[in-house]
Design an enzyme around this catalytic site. Structure first.
Site, PDB file in Angstrom:
ATOM      1  N   PRO A   9      -9.463 -21.512  27.375  1.00 11.52           N
ATOM      2  CA  PRO A   9     -10.025 -21.023  26.576  1.00 11.52           C
ATOM      3  C   PRO A   9      -9.039 -19.640  25.676  1.00 11.52           C
ATOM      4  CG  PRO A   9     -10.019 -20.495  29.071  1.00 11.52           C
ATOM      5  CD  PRO A   9     -10.231 -21.348  28.319  1.00 11.52           C
ATOM      6  N   ASN A  10      -9.922 -19.638  24.621  1.00  8.85           N
ATOM      7  CA  ASN A  10      -8.960 -18.733  23.762  1.00  8.85           C
ATOM      8  C   ASN A  10      -7.565 -18.951  23.021  1.00  8.85           C
ATOM      9  OD1 ASN A  10     -10.902 -16.492  23.967  1.00  8.85           O
ATOM     10  ND2 ASN A  10     -10.541 -16.827  25.902  1.00  8.85           N
ATOM     11  N   ARG A  17      -3.942 -14.059  17.616  1.00 11.77           N
ATOM     12  CA  ARG A  17      -4.294 -14.124  18.693  1.00 11.77           C
ATOM     13  C   ARG A  17      -3.063 -12.908  19.802  1.00 11.77           C
ATOM     14  NH1 ARG A  17      -5.007 -16.340  25.447  1.00 11.77           N
ATOM     15  NH2 ARG A  17      -5.797 -14.414  26.075  1.00 11.77           N
ATOM     16  N   TYR A  22       1.525 -13.400  22.730  1.00  9.79           N
ATOM     17  CA  TYR A  22       1.898 -15.446  22.976  1.00  9.79           C
ATOM     18  C   TYR A  22       2.261 -15.759  21.837  1.00  9.79           C
ATOM     19  CZ  TYR A  22      -1.892 -13.959  26.334  1.00  9.79           C
ATOM     20  OH  TYR A  22      -3.094 -13.964  27.291  1.00  9.79           O
ATOM     21  N   ASN A  71      -2.551 -25.593  30.401  1.00  8.97           N
ATOM     22  CA  ASN A  71      -2.426 -23.851  30.556  1.00  8.97           C
ATOM     23  C   ASN A  71      -4.864 -23.814  30.778  1.00  8.97           C
ATOM     24  OD1 ASN A  71      -2.661 -21.584  30.354  1.00  8.97           O
ATOM     25  ND2 ASN A  71      -0.798 -21.591  28.599  1.00  8.97           N
ATOM     26  N   ALA A  74      -7.586 -18.237  31.338  1.00  5.47           N
ATOM     27  CA  ALA A  74      -7.920 -17.492  31.533  1.00  5.47           C
ATOM     28  C   ALA A  74      -8.464 -17.570  33.473  1.00  5.47           C
ATOM     29  CB  ALA A  74      -9.019 -16.601  31.049  1.00  5.47           C
ATOM     30  N   HIS A  77      -7.599 -18.222  36.715  1.00  4.48           N
ATOM     31  CA  HIS A  77      -6.839 -17.533  37.949  1.00  4.48           C
ATOM     32  C   HIS A  77      -8.927 -17.276  38.576  1.00  4.48           C
ATOM     33  CE1 HIS A  77      -4.146 -16.197  35.470  1.00  4.48           C
ATOM     34  NE2 HIS A  77      -4.895 -15.613  34.287  1.00  4.48           N
ATOM     35  N   ASP A  84     -10.253 -28.202  41.951  1.00  2.00           N
ATOM     36  CA  ASP A  84     -10.479 -29.036  42.782  1.00  2.00           C
ATOM     37  C   ASP A  84     -10.075 -30.797  42.458  1.00  2.00           C
ATOM     38  OD1 ASP A  84     -11.472 -27.583  44.929  1.00  2.00           O
ATOM     39  OD2 ASP A  84     -13.117 -27.864  44.493  1.00  2.00           O
ATOM     40  N   GLU A  95       1.599 -26.413  35.544  1.00  3.87           N
ATOM     41  CA  GLU A  95       0.862 -25.346  35.588  1.00  3.87           C
ATOM     42  C   GLU A  95       1.850 -24.590  34.455  1.00  3.87           C
ATOM     43  OE1 GLU A  95      -1.121 -23.472  37.825  1.00  3.87           O
ATOM     44  OE2 GLU A  95      -1.360 -21.465  36.893  1.00  3.87           O
ATOM     45  N   HIS A  97       1.819 -20.877  31.906  1.00  2.03           N
ATOM     46  CA  HIS A  97       1.465 -19.967  31.247  1.00  2.03           C
ATOM     47  C   HIS A  97       2.650 -19.544  29.766  1.00  2.03           C
ATOM     48  CE1 HIS A  97      -1.905 -19.913  33.445  1.00  2.03           C
ATOM     49  NE2 HIS A  97      -1.001 -19.895  34.890  1.00  2.03           N
ATOM     50  N   ILE A  98       2.180 -18.982  28.858  1.00  2.00           N
ATOM     51  CA  ILE A  98       3.299 -19.243  27.764  1.00  2.00           C
ATOM     52  C   ILE A  98       3.389 -17.073  28.234  1.00  2.00           C
ATOM     53  CG2 ILE A  98       2.814 -18.235  25.675  1.00  2.00           C
ATOM     54  CD1 ILE A  98       0.201 -20.113  25.175  1.00  2.00           C
ATOM     55  N   SER A  99       2.939 -16.586  28.643  1.00  2.00           N
ATOM     56  CA  SER A  99       3.445 -14.918  29.474  1.00  2.00           C
ATOM     57  C   SER A  99       3.396 -14.854  30.486  1.00  2.00           C
ATOM     58  CB  SER A  99       1.917 -14.365  28.875  1.00  2.00           C
ATOM     59  OG  SER A  99       0.940 -14.422  29.571  1.00  2.00           O
ATOM     60  N   ARG A 104       1.875  -9.305  34.371  1.00  2.00           N
ATOM     61  CA  ARG A 104       0.818  -8.221  33.524  1.00  2.00           C
ATOM     62  C   ARG A 104      -0.021  -7.839  34.616  1.00  2.00           C
ATOM     63  NH1 ARG A 104      -1.074 -12.315  29.609  1.00  2.00           N
ATOM     64  NH2 ARG A 104      -2.008 -10.950  28.232  1.00  2.00           N
ATOM     65  N   ARG A 108      -4.215 -11.509  37.099  1.00  2.00           N
ATOM     66  CA  ARG A 108      -3.262 -12.998  35.771  1.00  2.00           C
ATOM     67  C   ARG A 108      -2.320 -13.730  37.449  1.00  2.00           C
ATOM     68  NH1 ARG A 108      -5.048 -12.052  30.645  1.00  2.00           N
ATOM     69  NH2 ARG A 108      -5.112 -10.490  30.213  1.00  2.00           N
TER      70      ARG A 108
HETATM   71  C1  DQA Z   1      -2.021 -17.234  29.331  1.00  2.00           C
HETATM   72  C2  DQA Z   1      -2.492 -16.078  30.838  1.00  2.00           C
HETATM   73  C3  DQA Z   1      -4.370 -16.283  31.415  1.00  2.00           C
HETATM   74  O1  DQA Z   1      -4.144 -14.972  32.023  1.00  2.00           O
HETATM   75  C4  DQA Z   1      -4.357 -15.796  29.893  1.00  2.00           C
HETATM   76  O2  DQA Z   1      -5.891 -15.446  30.471  1.00  2.00           O
HETATM   77  C5  DQA Z   1      -4.482 -16.618  29.018  1.00  2.00           C
HETATM   78  C6  DQA Z   1      -3.112 -17.127  28.292  1.00  2.00           C
HETATM   79  C7  DQA Z   1      -1.039 -17.961  29.232  1.00  2.00           C
HETATM   80  O3  DQA Z   1      -0.693 -18.617  28.954  1.00  2.00           O
HETATM   81  O4  DQA Z   1      -0.251 -16.292  29.515  1.00  2.00           O
HETATM   82  O5  DQA Z   1      -5.442 -16.696  27.869  1.00  2.00           O
HETATM   83  O6  DQA Z   1      -2.750 -18.072  30.680  1.00  2.00           O
END
Ligand code: DQA
Length: 137
Positions: A9-10, A17, A22, A71, A74, A77, A84, A95, A97-99, A104, A108
């Site tokens: 998501p997002n 964003r 990001y 990725n 959200a 978490h 599963d 896995e 994560h960009i950040s 943070r 997270r």
């Molecule tokens: C994220 C980190 C997550 O905590 C956050 O909800 C995201 C992006 C990242 O790529 O850093 O949407 O997965």
């Protein structure tokens, strides 16, 4: 070699964003460059804001593809279901994560995916996707 990139998501808003967190590049643009650089790899991309669609896609590719770069944003978490699904499939999952989620908010810093992932890449910006891809080569 078949690799799937699955974004949660997002992440469809990458580029606009929170660019301070990001980056300012859209995922489509980044993917275009990645596809050019790794032309020999069949790179499938899927993004959804819907938890069940992410689970269905993991199931769909998870017995056929050579690797999944996930990725879950959200949902990382919160989602027992995605965790599963990662456990259920045969294809190894990296896995991403960009950040740097560890720098943070504390919520997270937990992941339902990491215990069943091949590895985790955190905080390298979009480059994390390329590093994950290289881990499958
Ligand atoms: C994220 C980190 C997550 O905590 C956050 O909800 C995201 C992006 C990242 O790529 O850093 O949407 O997965």
């Amino acid at each position: 070699m078949k690799i799937a990139i699955i974004n949660g998501p997002n992440l469809n808003l990458l580029g606009s964003r929170e660019p301070n967190v990001y980056g300012a590049i859209s995922f489509e643009k980044y993917l275009q460059d990645l596809r050019k650089k790794y032309a020999e790899i069949e790179l499938m991309y899927f993004q959804s804001n819907i938890e069940g669609e992410l689970i269905s896609k993991i199931q769909e590719v998870g017995f056929d593809y050579d690797g999944i770069i996930l990725n879950a944003a959200a949902y990382t978490h919160t989602s027992v279901g995605i965790g599963d699904a990662v456990k259920a499939v045969n294809t190894p999952v990296v896995e991403v994560h960009i950040s740097n989620v560890y720098a943070r908010e504390s919520f997270r810093q937990s992941s339902y995916i990491a215990p069943n992932a091949k590895g985790v890449l955190v905080g390298f910006g979009l480059r994390g996707y390329e590093l994950a891809l290289q881990s499958f080569l």
